[in-house]
Design a protein around this motif. Sequence first.
Motif, PDB file in Angstrom:
ATOM      1  N   ALA A 162       0.853  -0.992  -0.112  1.00 43.51           N
ATOM      2  CA  ALA A 162       0.077   0.044  -0.064  1.00 43.51           C
ATOM      3  C   ALA A 162       0.336   1.308  -0.474  1.00 43.51           C
ATOM      4  O   ALA A 162       1.001   1.931   1.340  1.00 43.51           O
ATOM      5  CB  ALA A 162      -0.635  -0.009   1.285  1.00 43.51           C
ATOM      6  N   VAL A 163       1.288   1.881  -1.307  1.00 45.88           N
ATOM      7  CA  VAL A 163       2.221   2.556  -1.403  1.00 45.88           C
ATOM      8  C   VAL A 163       2.067   2.841  -2.403  1.00 45.88           C
ATOM      9  O   VAL A 163       1.136   1.928  -3.284  1.00 45.88           O
ATOM     10  CB  VAL A 163       4.156   2.263  -0.896  1.00 45.88           C
ATOM     11  CG1 VAL A 163       4.378   1.988   0.634  1.00 45.88           C
ATOM     12  CG2 VAL A 163       4.579   1.587  -2.347  1.00 45.88           C
ATOM     13  N   SER A 164       2.651   4.698  -2.752  1.00 45.82           N
ATOM     14  CA  SER A 164       2.507   5.439  -4.026  1.00 45.82           C
ATOM     15  C   SER A 164       3.113   4.279  -5.405  1.00 45.82           C
ATOM     16  O   SER A 164       4.167   4.159  -5.036  1.00 45.82           O
ATOM     17  CB  SER A 164       3.282   6.778  -3.513  1.00 45.82           C
ATOM     18  OG  SER A 164       3.456   7.124  -4.869  1.00 45.82           O
ATOM     19  N   VAL A 165       2.905   4.682  -6.407  1.00 45.66           N
ATOM     20  CA  VAL A 165       3.543   4.819  -7.847  1.00 45.66           C
ATOM     21  C   VAL A 165       4.525   4.904  -7.591  1.00 45.66           C
ATOM     22  O   VAL A 165       5.863   4.715  -8.049  1.00 45.66           O
ATOM     23  CB  VAL A 165       2.300   4.593  -8.488  1.00 45.66           C
ATOM     24  CG1 VAL A 165       2.464   6.294  -9.263  1.00 45.66           C
ATOM     25  CG2 VAL A 165       2.911   4.101  -9.887  1.00 45.66           C
ATOM     26  N   LEU A 166       5.036   6.026  -6.790  1.00 50.04           N
ATOM     27  CA  LEU A 166       6.264   6.567  -6.983  1.00 50.04           C
ATOM     28  C   LEU A 166       7.277   5.630  -6.257  1.00 50.04           C
ATOM     29  O   LEU A 166       8.700   6.045  -6.605  1.00 50.04           O
ATOM     30  CB  LEU A 166       6.693   8.291  -6.747  1.00 50.04           C
ATOM     31  CG  LEU A 166       5.725   9.876  -6.774  1.00 50.04           C
ATOM     32  CD1 LEU A 166       5.930   9.773  -6.229  1.00 50.04           C
ATOM     33  CD2 LEU A 166       6.293   9.573  -8.686  1.00 50.04           C
ATOM     34  N   ASP A 167       6.770   4.903  -5.814  1.00 45.89           N
ATOM     35  CA  ASP A 167       7.919   3.874  -4.766  1.00 45.89           C
ATOM     36  C   ASP A 167       8.593   3.066  -5.615  1.00 45.89           C
ATOM     37  O   ASP A 167       9.669   2.352  -6.054  1.00 45.89           O
ATOM     38  CB  ASP A 167       7.264   3.092  -3.459  1.00 45.89           C
ATOM     39  CG  ASP A 167       8.154   2.173  -3.126  1.00 45.89           C
ATOM     40  OD1 ASP A 167       8.543   2.432  -2.292  1.00 45.89           O
ATOM     41  OD2 ASP A 167       7.875   1.077  -3.038  1.00 45.89           O
TER      42      ASP A 167
END
Length: 195
Positions: A162-167
């Motif tokens: 559950a993290v941003s696509v930037l990760d």
Amino acid sequence: TGQGTQWLSIPVRHTGRFGQPVDAVRVADAAWTKKHWASLSQAYAKAPFFESLAPAVREVYEACREEEYLSAVNRRFIALVAGLLGLSARIVSSRDYAVTGDKNERLVELCRRAGAGAYLSGPAARDYLDETLFTEAGIGVAWMDYSGYPEYPQLHGPFVHAVSVLDLLFSVGPDRAKAYMRPLPREGEGRPCSR
């Protein structure tokens, strides 16, 4: 981050009106852009693709300092991510379509006018989305499920989905990122429509 996941939020002006249209929500303070960028820089400085992607991401943050509306900020980031991933989807606003009715009827009409055969929704909408209206209009409803995505090497601790696509982009780069994403519907399945 080294201390676990960190939420990045954008302060908005509260009008006291519940149910305000998303495109009418105003950003309260442009200082969020500097705070976000500082958090991202600190968390991802050692990520394999941070240095190569940082100029493009930072440029969007700088441009967002001038944005008055949250929807304009969202649109800039959607365009950035789509560009980095090589996605060519046309991005439009619900304002481009004159629709009426309650929120379910408006969603169905938006999907119909956009030529969508399916509507992809977040799981929280199960509480209010009227699937019958979509079915009657010949539009399928699919629920976003964030589990089951392949894991990729992250910088900190055990893998977190559950993290941003930037990760994902900072960790594996734009060329490999698609291998960790779910494919779009096949030809004939209709284009998904999401808010």
